[in-house]
Design a protein around this motif. Sequence first.
Motif, mmCIF file in Angstrom:
data_model
loop_
_atom_site.group_PDB
_atom_site.id
_atom_site.type_symbol
_atom_site.label_atom_id
_atom_site.label_comp_id
_atom_site.label_asym_id
_atom_site.label_seq_id
_atom_site.Cartn_x
_atom_site.Cartn_y
_atom_site.Cartn_z
ATOM 1 N N ARG A 154 0.828 -1.217 0.000
ATOM 2 C CA ARG A 154 0.000 0.000 0.000
ATOM 3 C C ARG A 154 0.862 1.266 0.000
ATOM 4 O O ARG A 154 0.574 2.218 -0.739
ATOM 5 C CB ARG A 154 -0.933 0.002 1.204
ATOM 6 C CG ARG A 154 -1.811 1.248 1.311
ATOM 7 C CD ARG A 154 -2.963 1.013 2.267
ATOM 8 N NE ARG A 154 -2.512 0.673 3.611
ATOM 9 C CZ ARG A 154 -2.260 1.573 4.572
ATOM 10 N NH1 ARG A 154 -2.402 2.873 4.306
ATOM 11 N NH2 ARG A 154 -1.882 1.198 5.775
ATOM 12 N N TYR A 155 1.909 1.298 0.820
ATOM 13 C CA TYR A 155 2.737 2.501 0.902
ATOM 14 C C TYR A 155 3.514 2.741 -0.394
ATOM 15 O O TYR A 155 3.611 3.883 -0.860
ATOM 16 C CB TYR A 155 3.699 2.405 2.089
ATOM 17 C CG TYR A 155 3.071 2.814 3.409
ATOM 18 C CD1 TYR A 155 3.311 4.059 3.964
ATOM 19 C CD2 TYR A 155 2.218 1.958 4.100
ATOM 20 C CE1 TYR A 155 2.732 4.442 5.168
ATOM 21 C CE2 TYR A 155 1.624 2.320 5.307
ATOM 22 C CZ TYR A 155 1.885 3.569 5.830
ATOM 23 O OH TYR A 155 1.311 3.945 7.016
ATOM 24 N N THR A 156 4.072 1.686 -0.965
ATOM 25 C CA THR A 156 4.760 1.869 -2.251
ATOM 26 C C THR A 156 3.750 2.140 -3.357
ATOM 27 O O THR A 156 4.071 2.796 -4.354
ATOM 28 C CB THR A 156 5.603 0.640 -2.604
ATOM 29 O OG1 THR A 156 4.783 -0.544 -2.584
ATOM 30 C CG2 THR A 156 6.750 0.468 -1.618
ATOM 31 N N GLY A 157 2.503 1.664 -3.166
ATOM 32 C CA GLY A 157 1.450 1.976 -4.122
ATOM 33 C C GLY A 157 1.142 3.458 -4.168
ATOM 34 O O GLY A 157 0.762 3.989 -5.216
ATOM 35 N N GLY A 160 -5.195 0.575 -4.937
ATOM 36 C CA GLY A 160 -6.028 -0.590 -4.667
ATOM 37 C C GLY A 160 -5.345 -1.893 -5.036
ATOM 38 O O GLY A 160 -5.345 -2.855 -4.252
ATOM 39 N N TRP A 161 -4.753 -1.938 -6.219
ATOM 40 C CA TRP A 161 -4.020 -3.141 -6.638
ATOM 41 C C TRP A 161 -2.828 -3.397 -5.717
ATOM 42 O O TRP A 161 -2.562 -4.551 -5.343
ATOM 43 C CB TRP A 161 -3.529 -2.989 -8.073
ATOM 44 C CG TRP A 161 -4.573 -3.084 -9.141
ATOM 45 C CD1 TRP A 161 -5.026 -2.084 -9.947
ATOM 46 C CD2 TRP A 161 -5.291 -4.261 -9.544
ATOM 47 N NE1 TRP A 161 -5.976 -2.541 -10.823
ATOM 48 C CE2 TRP A 161 -6.160 -3.881 -10.603
ATOM 49 C CE3 TRP A 161 -5.284 -5.589 -9.120
ATOM 50 C CZ2 TRP A 161 -7.005 -4.796 -11.235
ATOM 51 C CZ3 TRP A 161 -6.125 -6.499 -9.752
ATOM 52 C CH2 TRP A 161 -6.976 -6.101 -10.786
ATOM 53 N N ALA A 162 -2.107 -2.342 -5.373
ATOM 54 C CA ALA A 162 -0.941 -2.492 -4.498
ATOM 55 C C ALA A 162 -1.345 -3.025 -3.127
ATOM 56 O O ALA A 162 -0.669 -3.888 -2.552
ATOM 57 C CB ALA A 162 -0.222 -1.152 -4.356
ATOM 58 N N ALA A 220 2.065 -2.047 -12.112
ATOM 59 C CA ALA A 220 2.866 -1.030 -11.443
ATOM 60 C C ALA A 220 2.667 -1.097 -9.937
ATOM 61 O O ALA A 220 3.623 -0.955 -9.154
ATOM 62 C CB ALA A 220 2.494 0.364 -11.959
ATOM 63 N N GLY A 221 1.423 -1.326 -9.506
ATOM 64 C CA GLY A 221 1.149 -1.422 -8.081
ATOM 65 C C GLY A 221 1.874 -2.578 -7.429
ATOM 66 O O GLY A 221 2.371 -2.466 -6.305
#
Length: 466
Positions: free
Chosen positions: A159-162, A296-298, A352-353
């Motif tokens: 989530r954070y890198t997303g 969301g994907w991440a 990417a996520g």
Amino acid sequence: MSTEALEMRGPVEGTKDAKRVAIGSSVGAVIETYDFIGFGTAAALYFGTAFFPSGDPVIGTLAAFATLGVGFAARPLGGILGGHLGDKVGRKPVLVASLIVMGLATFAIGLLPTYGQVGLVAPALLVTVRIIQGLAFGAEWGGAILMSYEHAPWKSKGRYTGIVQAGFPVGLLLANLVFLFSVHLGGDWAWRVPFLASIVLVVVGLIIRSKVPESPVFEDVKDSGEIAASPILDSVKKDWRDILRGIGLRVAETAGYAVSITYMISYLHENDLAGKSETLLALCVASAIGIFATIGWASLTDRIGRRPVYLGVCAFAALFGVPMFLLVNTGMFVLILATVVIAYAVCQNALAGAQGAWFPELFQAARRASGASLAYQISAMVSGFTPFITALLYFAFGWIGPALLFSFYGLVGLVCALVTRETWGRTERRLADQAGRSNSHPSDSPDGPLSGGTAAASSTKEKELL
């Protein structure tokens, strides 16, 4: 289970600066994407006539896309430089320097003379500035993503890198909104204004990014004396398999984007399927949705792992190539809009996520910036020239050529995902849960709480759990 399963990922619960670091890194990604992707939009719509005029508009388009590719070809060199410095002197200095260089180069594009004003000097200057852009963008990603990753909590690294990766659709949205406005200015101002306006974003970005603290993992690597004399060479020697896998994973995302978005802009325009304003509007809608889709994907990778997301989306992309062009060939704007949204929010944003957390986890901390940057940026040489190759395929075979190329890139990603190890599977998630519970009850552990500790303290606890 290896004791390296969760080693050197930073404090279990992250640092107190984790959110600020993610936002600061994302702001830089917004600005640099605005700069870099804006060039792609301008190349598709304006640069063919402004810098490469000829009797055949096809030649001008090919020349503009070739210049676009030059910037991508320079990105691996930027990745090598940025990765080396990121592992040697820290992640933060690379972030600041890359942003300054990128901002100045982009602003300079808005000032360049056209072919009609200075002849062949104009395309030569454009290529030179494009190379500088590529070097800066190549150095940017590794530092930004690692800063966020190494500050983030174990269970929320996706989530954070997303959040950082979501900076790219934000930048794309801003770039296309500005082009959507400037298209009404007419003449050279239609493409100059977006590049000149970027200087405002650069100033804001530098103010925010200068306040971001250094990575705790890098500080621990430095304190332990484990900084490699030549991290790039060490990574090539020891991590070459993961670098190759990462290149393939990245190609599916970025080269797929080059077909479905960068080339598609030109395809819609040249075949009178959509006007410039309609095309830019579709990109704006897709970008806005993509901001939330990427996060969301991440976040989904935190719950089910990095690999399952990649496998499912690449399989979908491999099947979507032909339907994608059949839908836009109808000329119906609602179908064109839906197609662009699917191509971007699913085929690009999901990959990417997943990359934001997966790529750093493939490499050890001492050479993490080098390995992740090499894997991420070398693929740019393929994706950068994909619009050029796609245009050639179209002129030779019609729309089926680009469609099959898009599907081929999806298959490449699928195969590479199958041969790349999962770094956040059930075992890692279980260990993270155990570490989190121990951290919530420090009396159960002789090492005390981890939330305020360093990455080294986290590593000690990890080994006890393992």
